[in-house]
Design an enzyme around this catalytic site. Structure first.
Site, short mmCIF file in Angstrom:
data_model
loop_
_atom_site.label_atom_id
_atom_site.label_comp_id
_atom_site.label_asym_id
_atom_site.label_seq_id
_atom_site.Cartn_x
_atom_site.Cartn_y
_atom_site.Cartn_z
N ASP A 43 0.78 -1.25 0.00
CA ASP A 43 0.00 0.00 0.00
C ASP A 43 0.81 1.30 0.00
O ASP A 43 0.47 2.25 0.72
CB ASP A 43 -0.95 0.02 1.21
N LYS A 141 -7.04 -4.94 -3.02
CA LYS A 141 -7.78 -5.50 -1.88
C LYS A 141 -8.74 -4.46 -1.32
O LYS A 141 -8.53 -3.26 -1.49
CB LYS A 141 -6.80 -5.98 -0.81
N CYS A 186 -2.07 -2.87 7.65
CA CYS A 186 -1.98 -3.74 6.47
C CYS A 186 -0.70 -4.58 6.44
O CYS A 186 -0.72 -5.72 6.01
CB CYS A 186 -2.16 -2.91 5.21
#
Ligand SMILES: [Zn+2]
Length: 241
Positions: A43, A141, A186
């Site tokens: 990310d 995701k 994450c």
């Protein structure tokens, strides 16, 4: 020899370890990731870096290090948080709720965030300074409106898979190294799910940055240790060239 002995004596009596006198030996013990290892870059997107709607403090600082680390890996996977407008993880989707408050959803407790990483927007794009042309896969995701997904492997309902573990299995990859944003969400969930799925998991701490809301960073490191996730520094990886 004379000199070495004297240095060793001086170092010992000063409490300096022998290792500090033997940089070459240390270099030989560094980790060289092989074909059975993959780097997961989590990310590193505009929304999570300074200027973004859910910016992680100093989240952009790790980008040059991640680019260097990636050169040590044959296999690199990027992840991208990729939400619908009005996603269930957004505070704006819940009347009267503010970012960083929580709600209980059918799959459990959900921290609410500012709107971020909406599909197709500039905020959801991978940061422009990420320079990993040999990355083989981008896993998106959190694309189901009613389910969040911190993990690159399994959504927050604990059962919907992204397919990443199947990809690794097909490719003979048994160890994952995880870097990126954010350490306590994450990155941590990805590393812990890797363990659950039977992979060895290593988090490279200085190539991550955390959000740290309500003690979340310390809690994440504790949970990761309990799950058997290894915690290392980037200096422990042998960088090419
Ligand atoms: Zn998200």
């Amino acid at each position: 020899m004379q000199t070495y002995s004297r240095r060793w004596f001086v170092a010992s009596s000063c409490g300096v370890s022998l290792a500090t006198l033997m940089p070459r030996a240390l270099a030989q013990s560094k980790i060289t990731p092989g074909a059975d290892s993959a780097l997961i870059v989590v990310d590193v997107q505009n929304c999570f870096t300074p200027g973004g709607s859910l910016a992680v403090n100093k989240g952009d600082e790790i980008i040059p290090l991640i680019n260097r680390l990636a050169k040590a890996f044959q296999n690199v996977v990027l992840t991208q948080d990729w939400h619908t407008p009005g996603h269930v993880s957004f505070a704006s989707s819940h009347a009267g709720k503010k970012p960083f408050e929580s709600v209980v959803l059918p799959y459990g407790n959900q921290i609410l965030w500012p709107d971020h990483c909406v599909q197709g927007t500039d905020g959801a794009a991978i940061h422009k300074d990420i320079d990993i042309p040999h990355a083989q896969l981008i896993i998106r995701k959190g694309f189901n409106r009613n389910v969040d997904s911190y993990s690159a492997f399994v959504e927050a309902d604990g059962k919907s898979k992204t397919g990443l573990d199947g990809y690794f299995k097909e490719r003979g990859i048994s160890t994952v190294y995880v870097v990126g944003l954010a350490t306590d969400f994450c990155v941590a969930w990805t590393a812990m799910d890797a363990r659950k799925l039977g992979l060895a998991a290593v988090v490279i701490e200085d190539a991550c940055r955390g959000i740290d809301t309500q003690g979340s960073l310390a809690a994440a490191w504790k949970s990761m240790a309990e799950a058997g996730v290894k915690r290392i520094q980037s200096s422990e990886i042998a960088l090419p060239g």
